[in-house]
Design a protein around this motif. Structure first.
Motif, PDB file in Angstrom:
ATOM      1  N   PRO A  66       0.833  -1.209   0.000  1.00  0.00           N
ATOM      2  CA  PRO A  66       0.000   0.000   0.000  1.00  0.00           C
ATOM      3  C   PRO A  66       0.865   1.256   0.000  1.00  0.00           C
ATOM      4  O   PRO A  66       1.972   1.274   0.549  1.00  0.00           O
ATOM      5  N   LEU A  67       0.345   2.308  -0.621  1.00  0.00           N
ATOM      6  CA  LEU A  67       1.022   3.595  -0.552  1.00  0.00           C
ATOM      7  C   LEU A  67       0.750   4.228   0.817  1.00  0.00           C
ATOM      8  O   LEU A  67      -0.251   3.918   1.477  1.00  0.00           O
ATOM      9  N   PRO A  68       1.607   5.123   1.266  1.00  0.00           N
ATOM     10  CA  PRO A  68       1.485   5.651   2.634  1.00  0.00           C
ATOM     11  C   PRO A  68       0.318   6.632   2.803  1.00  0.00           C
ATOM     12  O   PRO A  68      -0.105   7.291   1.849  1.00  0.00           O
ATOM     13  N   ALA A  69      -0.187   6.690   4.020  1.00  0.00           N
ATOM     14  CA  ALA A  69      -1.175   7.717   4.379  1.00  0.00           C
ATOM     15  C   ALA A  69      -0.428   8.985   4.786  1.00  0.00           C
ATOM     16  O   ALA A  69       0.691   8.933   5.299  1.00  0.00           O
ATOM     17  N   ASP A  70      -1.051  10.118   4.543  1.00  0.00           N
ATOM     18  CA  ASP A  70      -0.480  11.411   4.939  1.00  0.00           C
ATOM     19  C   ASP A  70       0.955  11.581   4.443  1.00  0.00           C
ATOM     20  O   ASP A  70       1.850  12.012   5.180  1.00  0.00           O
ATOM     21  N   TYR A  71       1.159  11.230   3.162  1.00  0.00           N
ATOM     22  CA  TYR A  71       2.505  11.395   2.598  1.00  0.00           C
ATOM     23  C   TYR A  71       2.772  12.873   2.321  1.00  0.00           C
ATOM     24  O   TYR A  71       1.909  13.597   1.815  1.00  0.00           O
ATOM     25  N   ASP A 118      -3.143  11.921   1.263  1.00  0.00           N
ATOM     26  CA  ASP A 118      -3.380  10.586   1.810  1.00  0.00           C
ATOM     27  C   ASP A 118      -3.511   9.624   0.639  1.00  0.00           C
ATOM     28  O   ASP A 118      -4.480   9.675  -0.127  1.00  0.00           O
ATOM     29  N   LEU A 119      -2.534   8.752   0.469  1.00  0.00           N
ATOM     30  CA  LEU A 119      -2.498   7.823  -0.667  1.00  0.00           C
ATOM     31  C   LEU A 119      -2.809   6.392  -0.247  1.00  0.00           C
ATOM     32  O   LEU A 119      -2.617   5.459  -1.024  1.00  0.00           O
ATOM     33  N   SER A 120      -3.309   6.213   0.963  1.00  0.00           N
ATOM     34  CA  SER A 120      -3.480   4.860   1.507  1.00  0.00           C
ATOM     35  C   SER A 120      -4.550   4.052   0.789  1.00  0.00           C
ATOM     36  O   SER A 120      -4.629   2.830   0.965  1.00  0.00           O
ATOM     37  N   SER A 121      -5.391   4.705  -0.023  1.00  0.00           N
ATOM     38  CA  SER A 121      -6.404   3.955  -0.783  1.00  0.00           C
ATOM     39  C   SER A 121      -5.821   3.329  -2.047  1.00  0.00           C
ATOM     40  O   SER A 121      -6.536   2.642  -2.788  1.00  0.00           O
ATOM     41  N   GLU A 175      -2.512   1.085  -3.930  1.00  0.00           N
ATOM     42  CA  GLU A 175      -1.395   0.175  -3.719  1.00  0.00           C
ATOM     43  C   GLU A 175      -0.541   0.131  -4.978  1.00  0.00           C
ATOM     44  O   GLU A 175      -1.032   0.324  -6.094  1.00  0.00           O
TER      45      GLU A 175
END
Length: 396
Positions: free
Chosen positions: A171-176, A185-188, A190
């Motif tokens: 997954p991509l990080p949250a709050d990048y 926020d990229l957490s949605s 991957e």
């Protein structure tokens, strides 16, 4: 070739495979000829548009090339291929050499200590990527490519004969937050990273190898759906050479028409096999113009050049060889000039003639008969018949 680069590439030989999700084409330079060689240390292509982050670039390092009979080399250290803040690619060294002496063309490339990062994730790291190709003047090309110390998204990976490619997902990080302060926020989403050994064989006879990395994204961000969207590709240690053995020579089954007039030659259609985009057509010593090859490679059209009366050899050639067929330049047919008919003769008008004494009439419209002591003649003139009698007096 005895360069350290070639020896290192040979030492890390691994069986080749194709990257399932697609690959960068390892191609020779445009207009390459048999015996040409080329190599490139690293090539990166980004088409990334994710939230507030955008990157659209193509860049490369360490490109070298040489024609048949030539050589070239490169050595670079502490290189940065991409530096976009949220995406970066660096390498400690690039070393390569290409050489094409008589009979064989060789290309080799090594890339040391590579690191590729995106949104704070370490996509790929490796200690060494190495490739080599050898194209003999005849016979198949020999190739090798491999990597040591390879990790994908932090997971150590070994590319073996049975597994020429490998992939990892995270997954991509949250709050990048990028170095320039841009945050999201990229957490949605991957990211999937696939690394593979790739070999390409072009229709023009180019053989190439490289270590290929493909980066794709899945998920939904701000109502935008990402489905296996490729956002970056990285090619390391690319090497290629140009060989005739990969291309079949053309064949010719017919030419239509098989003759033309010397002034223009005319358009012809040639049927056969093995016609490629770089196919040339020559009539005797003069090239044809407007050569167009069909998609199937079994037919081409061309305009024959002007030529002298007689038969010439038509040569169709590509990088794999040539084929020939005869073509005739015919003398133009002469154009007949009509001959005017003679005017009819005017009717003749007879003219009477009076004969001399003792003679005969010369006019064709007269007749004379001798008489004793004279002559009698009938004269026809203008439709009138006259009787002329000539008498001679007899002396005592």
């Amino acid at each position: 070739m005895t360069s350290p680069t070639m020896r290192r590439a040979a030492a890390t030989t691994i069986a080749l495979g194709l990257v399932a999700a697609g690959c960068l084409v390892v191609a020779a330079p445009a207009n390459a000829q048999p015996g040409d060689v080329s190599a490139v240390g690293a090539t990166a292509s980004f088409t990334l548009d994710v939230g507030p982050f955008h990157l659209d670039t193509d860049t490369s390092l360490g490109a070298i090339a040489a024609p048949a009979g030539g050589r070239d080399a490169v050595a670079l250290f502490d290189q940065t291929l991409v530096d976009a803040g949220f995406a970066d690619i660096t390498m400690a060294g690039i070393e390569g050499a290409v050489e094409s002496p008589d009979g064989v063309a060789e290309s080799a490339m090594n890339v040391d200590a590579t690191s590729a990062n995106l949104f704070g994730l370490n996509l790929v790291t490796l200690d060494d990527a190495a490739s080599a190709v050898m194209c003999p003047s005849d016979g198949p090309a020999e190739v090798s490519v491999g990597a040591t110390g390879l990790s994908i998204l932090g997971v150590p990976v070994e590319l073996a004969r049975e597994s020429p490619s490998a992939a990892q997902t995270a997954p991509l990080p949250a709050d990048y937050e990028a170095p320039d302060g841009t945050a999201a926020d990229l957490s949605s989403l991957e990211v999937t990273v696939q690394v593979g050994q790739v070999r390409s064989v072009g229709t023009d006879g180019a053989v190439g190898v490289a270590l290929d990395t493909i980066v794709s994204i899945d998920g939904t961000l701000d109502d935008e759906v990402f489905t296996d969207r490729v956002v970056a590709r990285l090619l390391l240690a690319g090497a290629s050479c140009q060989t005739r053995s990969q291309i079949a020579a053309p064949t010719i089954t017919g030419i239509s028409p098989a003759a033309g007039v010397p002034a223009t030659g005319g358009d012809v259609v040639i049927d056969g096999t093995g016609f490629t985009a770089d196919t040339t057509v020559v009539f005797g010593d003069d090239p044809a113009t407007g050569v167009v090859v069909s998609a199937s490679g079994t037919q081409l059209t061309a305009t024959a050049p002007a030529g002298a009366v007689g038969t010439v050899t038509v040569t169709v050639a590509n990088a794999g060889g040539s084929a020939q067929i005869a073509y005739a330049y015919l003398a133009p047919s002469p154009t007949a000039t009509p001959t005017p008919s003679p005017a009819p003769p005017a009717p003749a008008t007879p003219t009477p003639s009076v004969p001399k004494p003792g003679g005969t009439l010369a006019d064709t419209g007269s007749a004379a008969a001798p008489l004793a002591g004279g002559a009698i003649a009938a004269v026809v003139a203008g439709g009138i018949v006259a009787l002329v009698v000539t008498l001679r007096r007899r002396r005592a």
